[in-house]
Design a protein around this motif. Sequence first.
Motif, short mmCIF file in Angstrom:
data_model
loop_
_atom_site.label_atom_id
_atom_site.label_comp_id
_atom_site.label_asym_id
_atom_site.label_seq_id
_atom_site.Cartn_x
_atom_site.Cartn_y
_atom_site.Cartn_z
N THR A 278 0.86 -1.01 -0.01
CA THR A 278 -0.05 0.01 0.11
C THR A 278 0.74 1.13 -0.02
OG1 THR A 278 -0.39 -0.17 2.33
CG2 THR A 278 -2.10 -1.23 1.14
N ARG A 279 2.04 1.56 0.41
CA ARG A 279 2.89 2.61 0.51
C ARG A 279 3.89 2.43 -0.43
NH1 ARG A 279 1.74 5.80 4.69
NH2 ARG A 279 0.52 4.76 6.48
N GLY B 293 3.45 5.60 -5.94
CA GLY B 293 2.62 5.20 -7.08
C GLY B 293 1.13 4.87 -6.69
N VAL B 294 1.17 4.25 -5.58
CA VAL B 294 0.03 3.52 -5.02
C VAL B 294 -1.14 4.76 -4.69
CG1 VAL B 294 -1.21 2.08 -3.14
CG2 VAL B 294 0.79 1.42 -4.47
N ARG B 295 -2.23 4.85 -5.17
CA ARG B 295 -3.05 5.87 -4.65
C ARG B 295 -4.46 5.05 -4.02
NH1 ARG B 295 -2.94 9.86 -9.77
NH2 ARG B 295 -4.41 8.14 -10.27
N LEU B 296 -4.77 5.42 -2.75
CA LEU B 296 -5.94 4.95 -2.06
C LEU B 296 -6.20 5.78 -1.22
CD1 LEU B 296 -5.27 2.09 0.19
CD2 LEU B 296 -3.51 2.78 -1.23
N SER B 297 -7.62 6.00 -0.52
CA SER B 297 -7.75 6.76 0.66
C SER B 297 -7.18 6.86 2.03
CB SER B 297 -9.38 6.63 0.73
OG SER B 297 -9.54 5.60 1.53
N GLU B 298 -6.88 8.13 2.63
CA GLU B 298 -6.18 7.69 4.00
C GLU B 298 -6.91 6.65 4.85
OE1 GLU B 298 -3.49 9.27 4.98
OE2 GLU B 298 -3.12 9.95 3.16
N GLU C 281 -6.45 0.81 -12.55
CA GLU C 281 -7.25 1.54 -11.63
C GLU C 281 -8.49 1.12 -11.55
OE1 GLU C 281 -9.63 6.05 -11.74
OE2 GLU C 281 -7.57 5.65 -12.79
N GLU D 154 -14.50 3.64 -3.53
CA GLU D 154 -13.44 4.05 -3.60
C GLU D 154 -12.67 3.70 -4.81
OE1 GLU D 154 -11.37 5.38 -0.90
OE2 GLU D 154 -12.72 4.77 1.14
N LEU E 76 -8.93 3.10 -6.46
CA LEU E 76 -7.62 2.61 -6.30
C LEU E 76 -6.85 2.73 -7.51
CD1 LEU E 76 -9.71 1.01 -4.26
CD2 LEU E 76 -7.47 -0.49 -3.67
N VAL E 77 -5.52 3.18 -7.39
CA VAL E 77 -4.48 3.09 -8.57
C VAL E 77 -3.43 2.27 -7.93
CG1 VAL E 77 -2.98 4.55 -9.79
CG2 VAL E 77 -5.11 5.42 -9.39
#
Length: 166
Positions: A44-45, A48-53, A82, A92, A94-95
């Motif tokens: 998850t970290r 380039g990974v994009r997800l909500s807080e 995505e 949500e 996700l990328v």
Amino acid sequence: MAEDLIRYDILAQEALRGVVRKVLSEVARTGLPGEHHFFISFVTRAPGVRLSERLLAQYDKEMTIVLQNQYWDLKVTETAFEVGLSFDGQPEMLVIPFSAVKGFFDPSVQFGLQFEPELALDPSDEGEAAEGEDEDDVAAEEPAAAIAAENAAEKVVSLDAFRKKP
């Protein structure tokens, strides 16, 4: 033993990530065929990974998503995909870069791939547990490779199978 200056391990991982890219591209174009569905685990970290807080707080290191019945807007590029999923009833987007993917498993045909993500976590770190998630959202605790290992008829391709033994 001679030093591998060509880096066959990296080349093989890139080629196998191409399998995941090709499969997801086809699914984005035509939908899931038959009983096929996918467990995809990722760091998850990773860059380039994009997800909500909210999701990042819940899945600090690793997450496994399931693409089966309830997903939308699957888009695939050369470097990432995505997808829209619902978590606890909240939509949500996700990328996920292919470089962040740790595992890909299709339980309908017992096919799986394991990867060493770029900037991977310490192997002793475990994925965060999911509680109260829908079946089509997240496979609790277990990355795709662990799910594959539980199935006796699995066909997980590990890069170690292609490495020379010392």
